[in-house]
Each structure stands twice: as C-alpha cells, then as structure tokens.
Design a protein around this motif. Sequence first.
Motif, PDB file in Angstrom:
ATOM      1  N   ILE A  77       0.605  -1.459  -0.281  1.00  0.00           N
ATOM      2  CA  ILE A  77       0.368  -0.040  -0.127  1.00  0.00           C
ATOM      3  C   ILE A  77       0.186   1.803  -0.289  1.00  0.00           C
ATOM      4  N   LEU A  78       0.780   2.001  -1.367  1.00  0.00           N
ATOM      5  CA  LEU A  78       1.878   3.695  -1.146  1.00  0.00           C
ATOM      6  C   LEU A  78       0.737   4.205  -1.204  1.00  0.00           C
ATOM      7  N   VAL A  79       0.862   5.521   0.369  1.00  0.00           N
ATOM      8  CA  VAL A  79      -0.098   5.930   0.999  1.00  0.00           C
ATOM      9  C   VAL A  79       0.465   7.384   0.889  1.00  0.00           C
ATOM     10  N   ALA A  80      -0.563   8.717  -0.028  1.00  0.00           N
ATOM     11  CA  ALA A  80       0.120  10.557   0.681  1.00  0.00           C
ATOM     12  C   ALA A  80      -1.289  10.650   0.725  1.00  0.00           C
ATOM     13  N   ALA A 112       0.729  -3.800 -15.819  1.00  0.00           N
ATOM     14  CA  ALA A 112      -0.724  -5.315 -15.311  1.00  0.00           C
ATOM     15  C   ALA A 112      -0.233  -5.730 -13.944  1.00  0.00           C
ATOM     16  N   ALA A 113       0.596  -4.909 -13.090  1.00  0.00           N
ATOM     17  CA  ALA A 113       1.206  -5.289 -11.809  1.00  0.00           C
ATOM     18  C   ALA A 113      -0.655  -5.568 -11.145  1.00  0.00           C
ATOM     19  N   LYS A 114      -0.713  -6.231  -9.964  1.00  0.00           N
ATOM     20  CA  LYS A 114      -1.334  -6.643  -9.376  1.00  0.00           C
ATOM     21  C   LYS A 114      -1.771  -6.600  -8.349  1.00  0.00           C
ATOM     22  N   ASN A 115      -0.547  -6.529  -6.916  1.00  0.00           N
ATOM     23  CA  ASN A 115      -0.750  -6.840  -5.843  1.00  0.00           C
ATOM     24  C   ASN A 115      -0.433  -4.751  -5.210  1.00  0.00           C
ATOM     25  N   TRP A 116      -0.805  -4.112  -5.160  1.00  0.00           N
ATOM     26  CA  TRP A 116      -1.205  -2.976  -4.700  1.00  0.00           C
ATOM     27  C   TRP A 116      -1.772  -2.103  -5.220  1.00  0.00           C
ATOM     28  N   LEU A 117      -2.125  -1.294  -3.963  1.00  0.00           N
ATOM     29  CA  LEU A 117      -3.324  -0.115  -4.049  1.00  0.00           C
ATOM     30  C   LEU A 117      -2.710   1.109  -3.026  1.00  0.00           C
ATOM     31  N   VAL A 118      -2.646   2.079  -4.017  1.00  0.00           N
ATOM     32  CA  VAL A 118      -3.016   3.458  -3.752  1.00  0.00           C
ATOM     33  C   VAL A 118      -3.389   4.023  -2.949  1.00  0.00           C
ATOM     34  N   ILE A 119      -3.472   4.738  -1.454  1.00  0.00           N
ATOM     35  CA  ILE A 119      -4.162   5.461  -0.641  1.00  0.00           C
ATOM     36  C   ILE A 119      -4.382   6.962  -1.032  1.00  0.00           C
ATOM     37  N   PHE A 120      -4.731   7.944  -0.866  1.00  0.00           N
ATOM     38  CA  PHE A 120      -4.733   9.257  -0.791  1.00  0.00           C
ATOM     39  C   PHE A 120      -5.508   9.746   0.521  1.00  0.00           C
ATOM     40  N   ALA A 151      -0.294  -6.491   4.825  1.00  0.00           N
ATOM     41  CA  ALA A 151       0.012  -5.493   3.301  1.00  0.00           C
ATOM     42  C   ALA A 151       1.421  -4.698   4.203  1.00  0.00           C
ATOM     43  N   GLN A 152       2.265  -4.056   3.914  1.00  0.00           N
ATOM     44  CA  GLN A 152       3.077  -3.500   3.466  1.00  0.00           C
ATOM     45  C   GLN A 152       2.881  -2.022   3.386  1.00  0.00           C
ATOM     46  N   ILE A 153       2.584  -1.094   4.362  1.00  0.00           N
ATOM     47  CA  ILE A 153       2.536  -0.033   4.098  1.00  0.00           C
ATOM     48  C   ILE A 153       3.448   0.603   4.022  1.00  0.00           C
ATOM     49  N   PHE A 154       3.398   2.426   2.951  1.00  0.00           N
ATOM     50  CA  PHE A 154       4.866   3.080   2.183  1.00  0.00           C
ATOM     51  C   PHE A 154       3.804   4.403   2.433  1.00  0.00           C
ATOM     52  N   CYS A 155       4.481   5.272   3.570  1.00  0.00           N
ATOM     53  CA  CYS A 155       3.900   7.128   3.740  1.00  0.00           C
ATOM     54  C   CYS A 155       4.504   7.565   3.026  1.00  0.00           C
ATOM     55  N   ALA A 293      13.052   9.758  -9.968  1.00  0.00           N
ATOM     56  CA  ALA A 293      13.266   8.210  -9.210  1.00  0.00           C
ATOM     57  C   ALA A 293      12.278   8.120  -8.103  1.00  0.00           C
ATOM     58  N   VAL A 294      12.258   8.626  -7.536  1.00  0.00           N
ATOM     59  CA  VAL A 294      10.964   8.765  -6.346  1.00  0.00           C
ATOM     60  C   VAL A 294       9.865   7.915  -7.185  1.00  0.00           C
ATOM     61  N   ILE A 295       9.711   7.861  -8.290  1.00  0.00           N
ATOM     62  CA  ILE A 295       8.068   6.869  -9.049  1.00  0.00           C
ATOM     63  C   ILE A 295       8.861   5.719  -8.915  1.00  0.00           C
ATOM     64  N   ARG A 296       9.942   5.808 -10.200  1.00  0.00           N
ATOM     65  CA  ARG A 296      11.006   3.776  -9.734  1.00  0.00           C
ATOM     66  C   ARG A 296      10.611   3.598  -8.559  1.00  0.00           C
ATOM     67  N   PHE A 297      11.671   4.416  -7.670  1.00  0.00           N
ATOM     68  CA  PHE A 297      11.055   3.035  -6.248  1.00  0.00           C
ATOM     69  C   PHE A 297      10.082   2.980  -6.056  1.00  0.00           C
ATOM     70  N   ALA A 298       8.750   3.411  -5.798  1.00  0.00           N
ATOM     71  CA  ALA A 298       7.558   2.892  -5.869  1.00  0.00           C
ATOM     72  C   ALA A 298       7.065   2.107  -6.192  1.00  0.00           C
ATOM     73  N   GLN A 299       7.295   2.135  -7.293  1.00  0.00           N
ATOM     74  CA  GLN A 299       6.633   1.067  -8.427  1.00  0.00           C
ATOM     75  C   GLN A 299       7.897   0.029  -8.104  1.00  0.00           C
ATOM     76  N   ALA A 300       9.006  -0.341  -8.001  1.00  0.00           N
ATOM     77  CA  ALA A 300       9.490  -1.215  -7.357  1.00  0.00           C
ATOM     78  C   ALA A 300       9.025  -1.813  -5.822  1.00  0.00           C
ATOM     79  N   LEU A 301       8.551  -1.350  -5.433  1.00  0.00           N
ATOM     80  CA  LEU A 301       8.212  -1.803  -3.818  1.00  0.00           C
ATOM     81  C   LEU A 301       6.617  -3.017  -4.128  1.00  0.00           C
ATOM     82  N   CYS A 302       6.197  -2.199  -5.561  1.00  0.00           N
ATOM     83  CA  CYS A 302       5.045  -2.965  -5.817  1.00  0.00           C
ATOM     84  C   CYS A 302       5.436  -4.325  -6.829  1.00  0.00           C
TER      85      CYS A 302
END
Length: 304
Positions: A77-80, A112-120, A151-155, A293-302
């Motif tokens: 889960i990517l959070v902002a 086509a990644a499946k194992n992710w969720l973004v929460i604002f 879930a693994q949660i990253f803010c 770089a931030v986008i690549r990192f967030a994408q890689a986490l998922c």
Amino acid sequence: MKDNCLTKIIWRRFKEFIAPDANRFELLKQIIEEAALDCKVLELADHCHFFILPPRGDTSKLETPKAEKAPHAGRTILVAHYDRCAGSPGANDNSAGVFLLLETAMKLKVSAAKNWLVIFTDKEELHCGQSIVEQGAYKLAQELKQLGTAAQIFCFDACGTGDTLVISTTAEHLLKKEGNGKNLQRSVKALQMLAHNTAINLGMEKVLLAPTPFSDDAGFLRAGLAAQTITMLPAAECAHLVAELHKSPDLAGALINAELRQTCRAHAIPETWRNLNGPRDSLLRLTPQHFRAVIRFAQALCGG
C-alpha cells in the motif's frame, strides 16, 4: 491515450491543486477520472480517502473499499495525504507526493501489476492541540485492521524536493522508547529493510536512514499497524542533519514532536522541513529532475 500523454495531463493540473482556493478533493477526483484509474472513495469520520485499485476488468459491480473483503490483504500500500495546512500552497507537503503516486499508479496499471493499492488520505495535518487519534490515518488503520491485513504500508510525504531518498527511522525510535509490542517493532524494521534493499537494488546511490517528522505513519502506528515513511531531502541537508544528530542526539525527539521542533535550534532542522506547512512551500522549491527516481522506487516496492 498513451501513458506519457496522461502523465502530461496529470501534471498540468498541479498548479490548480496548489492554488489558494483549490477544492483539492474535487480536483483529485477529476484528475483520477482523467487518468482512467479505478478508484473508490471511503468516508470515515468526515474524512474522505481515495483508494486507487489495480485494474479488475468490469468495476461496475465492485463494492466500496469498506464493504469489500480485505481488498488490501497481501498488498503493498502506497500512501500520500492530499490535505495541506491552511495558508500553505502545500507544493511539497504533500501535493508532490500525491502526483508522484498518481503517476506510479498509472505505470503499475500499464505493467499489469496486481499486488498494490494506492491510498490518498485526508486529514494528515493536525492543528495545535489535536491528538494522533484525530488523524485520518488512525480511523483508516482501524478499518484496515478489522478487514485483516498482511499489507506493507509506505507513506510518501514531502518527496518533491531533493536528490536523496530518506527512509524514516522515527517509528523505530519511538517504539523502542515507548516499549511498544515487539511484533510491531519487528514489522516496522522489516519495512525499513525492504525500503532500503529496494533502493539499493535500483542502484540509488543517495539513500539515508534517519529520523524525520511524522506523517500518516503516526496514525497507523497508534492503531497498531506498521507503516514506513519515505521522504526526500537535498544531499547537503542530509549531511547537515547527520552532523546535527551526532552533536545532539535529542534532536531525534524534536523531529518526532512538532511542538518540540518549535523550540529546537532553527539551523538544526533541514531547510526543506522548515519550509513545510507555510507560504514558502511553493512550486519554486520543488526539484522535478528527481521525480523519476521516486516513481521508480515506489513502482519497485510494488513489484511493477
């Protein structure tokens, strides 16, 4: 419409999003629709949180996130947070984080990644005198716990200025100090290690583990869910922060506590953080050359 065209459309709305009179909820809703991302809005205690979901084909029969059975289980889960302090453009805190995760979600969708969720999230920012239990993330975490989570949660917060990825150690510092449950401490440490290993595997040369101001992780932790904050700082400010922490170990406590930060030596706090929550948090202070770089990192986490 191609991915890069959608990216341009999204970022074109950035100035609207940081305008003084912006209705950020409505604007974000419009931007998500324009990007053709699958989205549900969850209302909790007068707070409205956006859930960006992986493609599922026909979404007409989907229930709200609250009604779905563990929609986040086993996911990253990517959070902002999309709210901001009154009187601040909120360019870095946290408009940049929102737009960076919007683009991340678009790329995850294409891959086509499946194992992710973004929460604002709503109401990350607290007024003086308010407690963590009034933060939007606290109620949200309680809801996620009821559904059950692995879930693994990253803010992602204040990720729009600087060239160095900062993996916050604030949660680990606080949990040890307060003697919280060992399981939560282990979960936080695991998230920290995952973030660090992901950055190293991507070849990111500028990475720092250091205490930072709290973000949505405060609400998640208070509710008993591990969460890891990710932010960015200029390299020079990182070097200064490390030097100040060596000279004054109590600085870590001041970074955690907003009220203590007000009494701390001003020069000890990184300039980027001093500019947050006020009129100086403007578009001019962002460093878009490091957004990728931030986008690549967030994408890689998922795994995308």
